[in-house]
Design a protein around this motif. Structure first.
Motif, PDB file in Angstrom:
ATOM      1  N   GLY A   1      -2.832  31.577  -1.169  1.00 53.38           N
ATOM      2  CA  GLY A   1      -2.207  30.481  -1.944  1.00 53.38           C
ATOM      3  C   GLY A   1      -3.195  29.467  -2.333  1.00 53.38           C
ATOM      4  O   GLY A   1      -4.006  29.059  -1.629  1.00 53.38           O
ATOM      5  N   VAL A   2      -2.538  28.660  -3.466  1.00 53.65           N
ATOM      6  CA  VAL A   2      -3.470  27.616  -3.884  1.00 53.65           C
ATOM      7  C   VAL A   2      -2.636  26.777  -4.567  1.00 53.65           C
ATOM      8  O   VAL A   2      -1.455  26.857  -5.377  1.00 53.65           O
ATOM      9  CB  VAL A   2      -4.396  27.899  -5.213  1.00 53.65           C
ATOM     10  N   ALA A   3      -2.854  25.211  -3.974  1.00 54.21           N
ATOM     11  CA  ALA A   3      -2.018  24.113  -4.451  1.00 54.21           C
ATOM     12  C   ALA A   3      -3.178  23.052  -5.009  1.00 54.21           C
ATOM     13  O   ALA A   3      -4.226  23.203  -4.770  1.00 54.21           O
ATOM     14  CB  ALA A   3      -1.461  23.427  -3.455  1.00 54.21           C
ATOM     15  N   VAL A   4      -2.722  22.229  -6.027  1.00 49.31           N
ATOM     16  CA  VAL A   4      -3.685  21.131  -6.585  1.00 49.31           C
ATOM     17  C   VAL A   4      -3.137  19.821  -6.267  1.00 49.31           C
ATOM     18  O   VAL A   4      -1.930  19.727  -6.554  1.00 49.31           O
ATOM     19  CB  VAL A   4      -4.155  21.499  -7.834  1.00 49.31           C
ATOM     20  N   ALA A   5      -3.848  19.208  -5.822  1.00 51.95           N
ATOM     21  CA  ALA A   5      -3.506  17.586  -5.910  1.00 51.95           C
ATOM     22  C   ALA A   5      -4.392  16.741  -6.768  1.00 51.95           C
ATOM     23  O   ALA A   5      -5.359  16.988  -7.037  1.00 51.95           O
ATOM     24  CB  ALA A   5      -3.787  17.137  -4.384  1.00 51.95           C
TER      25      ALA A   5
ATOM     26  N   MET B   1       0.842  -1.271  -0.073  1.00 54.65           N
ATOM     27  CA  MET B   1      -0.186  -0.157  -0.056  1.00 54.65           C
ATOM     28  C   MET B   1       0.942   1.249  -0.040  1.00 54.65           C
ATOM     29  O   MET B   1       1.821   1.224   0.840  1.00 54.65           O
ATOM     30  CB  MET B   1      -0.966   0.044   1.390  1.00 54.65           C
ATOM     31  N   LYS B   2       0.583   2.184  -0.845  1.00 54.39           N
ATOM     32  CA  LYS B   2       1.244   3.290  -0.888  1.00 54.39           C
ATOM     33  C   LYS B   2       0.880   4.398  -0.024  1.00 54.39           C
ATOM     34  O   LYS B   2      -0.122   4.624   0.523  1.00 54.39           O
ATOM     35  CB  LYS B   2       1.295   4.159  -2.363  1.00 54.39           C
ATOM     36  N   ARG B   3       1.815   5.205   0.530  1.00 54.18           N
ATOM     37  CA  ARG B   3       1.392   6.428   1.306  1.00 54.18           C
ATOM     38  C   ARG B   3       0.804   7.644   0.375  1.00 54.18           C
ATOM     39  O   ARG B   3       1.179   7.544  -0.711  1.00 54.18           O
ATOM     40  CB  ARG B   3       2.864   6.802   2.150  1.00 54.18           C
ATOM     41  N   ILE B   4      -0.089   8.305   1.029  1.00 51.28           N
ATOM     42  CA  ILE B   4      -0.642   9.422   0.342  1.00 51.28           C
ATOM     43  C   ILE B   4       0.183  10.147  -0.360  1.00 51.28           C
ATOM     44  O   ILE B   4      -0.312  10.435  -1.613  1.00 51.28           O
ATOM     45  CB  ILE B   4      -1.577  10.148   1.311  1.00 51.28           C
ATOM     46  N   PHE B   5       1.209  10.810  -0.138  1.00 47.31           N
ATOM     47  CA  PHE B   5       1.992  11.604  -0.928  1.00 47.31           C
ATOM     48  C   PHE B   5       2.722  10.587  -2.106  1.00 47.31           C
ATOM     49  O   PHE B   5       3.139  11.288  -2.965  1.00 47.31           O
ATOM     50  CB  PHE B   5       3.425  12.166  -0.115  1.00 47.31           C
ATOM     51  N   GLU B   6       2.665   9.449  -2.196  1.00 47.71           N
ATOM     52  CA  GLU B   6       3.299   8.588  -3.259  1.00 47.71           C
ATOM     53  C   GLU B   6       1.942   8.448  -4.106  1.00 47.71           C
ATOM     54  O   GLU B   6       2.079   8.085  -5.327  1.00 47.71           O
ATOM     55  CB  GLU B   6       3.714   7.070  -2.633  1.00 47.71           C
ATOM     56  N   GLU B   7       0.799   8.607  -4.060  1.00 53.32           N
ATOM     57  CA  GLU B   7      -0.285   8.245  -4.696  1.00 53.32           C
ATOM     58  C   GLU B   7      -0.941   9.577  -5.472  1.00 53.32           C
ATOM     59  O   GLU B   7      -1.535   9.447  -6.290  1.00 53.32           O
ATOM     60  CB  GLU B   7      -1.517   7.662  -3.811  1.00 53.32           C
ATOM     61  N   LEU B   8      -0.578  10.686  -4.800  1.00 49.86           N
ATOM     62  CA  LEU B   8      -0.969  12.146  -5.335  1.00 49.86           C
ATOM     63  C   LEU B   8       0.023  13.008  -5.823  1.00 49.86           C
ATOM     64  O   LEU B   8       1.144  12.833  -5.227  1.00 49.86           O
ATOM     65  CB  LEU B   8      -1.756  12.786  -4.224  1.00 49.86           C
ATOM     66  N   ALA B   9      -0.296  13.644  -6.777  1.00 50.05           N
ATOM     67  CA  ALA B   9       0.790  14.570  -7.344  1.00 50.05           C
ATOM     68  C   ALA B   9       0.493  15.920  -6.910  1.00 50.05           C
ATOM     69  O   ALA B   9      -0.988  16.428  -7.194  1.00 50.05           O
ATOM     70  CB  ALA B   9       0.707  14.538  -8.840  1.00 50.05           C
ATOM     71  N   PHE B  10       1.004  16.708  -6.670  1.00 47.58           N
ATOM     72  CA  PHE B  10       0.856  18.134  -6.079  1.00 47.58           C
ATOM     73  C   PHE B  10       1.512  19.194  -6.866  1.00 47.58           C
ATOM     74  O   PHE B  10       2.586  18.860  -7.220  1.00 47.58           O
ATOM     75  CB  PHE B  10       1.475  18.269  -4.516  1.00 47.58           C
ATOM     76  N   VAL B  11       0.912  20.272  -7.195  1.00 45.77           N
ATOM     77  CA  VAL B  11       1.498  21.485  -7.932  1.00 45.77           C
ATOM     78  C   VAL B  11       0.926  22.652  -7.071  1.00 45.77           C
ATOM     79  O   VAL B  11      -0.191  22.727  -6.991  1.00 45.77           O
ATOM     80  CB  VAL B  11       0.823  21.281  -9.283  1.00 45.77           C
ATOM     81  N   ASN B  12       1.892  23.545  -7.200  1.00 43.58           N
ATOM     82  CA  ASN B  12       1.550  24.837  -6.639  1.00 43.58           C
ATOM     83  C   ASN B  12       1.016  25.830  -7.804  1.00 43.58           C
ATOM     84  O   ASN B  12       1.940  25.948  -8.569  1.00 43.58           O
ATOM     85  CB  ASN B  12       2.752  25.586  -6.167  1.00 43.58           C
TER      86      ASN B  12
END
Length: 137
Positions: free
Chosen positions: A117-121, A1-12
């Motif tokens: 500020g805004v980030a997207v996942a 099972m992957k950790r959440i930060f490994e499953e999601l891509a984040f962009v500022n």
């Protein structure tokens, strides 16, 4: 099972900056091809009790966001306390009938300029094997 930060891509998509009241701001646009859903995380300093942030999901056929059009209605989020920083989550379910590039337009009605500020996942869309999951002989 992957950790959440490994499953999601984040962009500022909107670097933290001071935003004047009732001033429309638009984030950078992200490519939603290959994603099933994206979530915009709008972070603001305290707005003041009863003050609102209004957000609209925008779509464009160009990565720059040129000629962007609203996808759906504007949505208001209210700061009931007024003394705490706010995080607003705006979820967008990718729809192939809408433009490929998605951004967010927002403004607040606070009494003064507020730091925002805004980030997207996003999570990649799971696609079946190229052979359509058929048995190959």
């Amino acid at each position: 099972m992957k950790r959440i930060f490994e499953e999601l891509a984040f962009v500022n998509v909107f670097a933290p900056q001071s935003v004047e009241k009732t001033t429309d701001k638009t984030t950078a646009f992200v490519d939603t091809s290959g994603a099933g859903e994206v979530a915009f995380l709008v972070s603001t300093a305290a707005l003041g009790a009863g003050k609102k942030v209004t957000v609209t999901v925008m779509g464009s056929d160009q990565s720059t966001g040129a000629s962007a059009k609203a996808i759906g209605d504007a949505v208001e989020f209210s700061d009931s306390v007024g003394t705490d920083p706010q995080t607003i989550v705006v979820s967008y379910q990718v729809d192939p009938a809408n433009p490929r590039y998605i951004g967010l337009k927002f403004q607040h009605d606070g009494d003064a300029a507020v730091l925002c500020g805004v980030a997207v996942a996003g999570r990649s869309l799971y696609l079946p094997a190229a052979n359509g999951w058929t048995v190959a002989k």
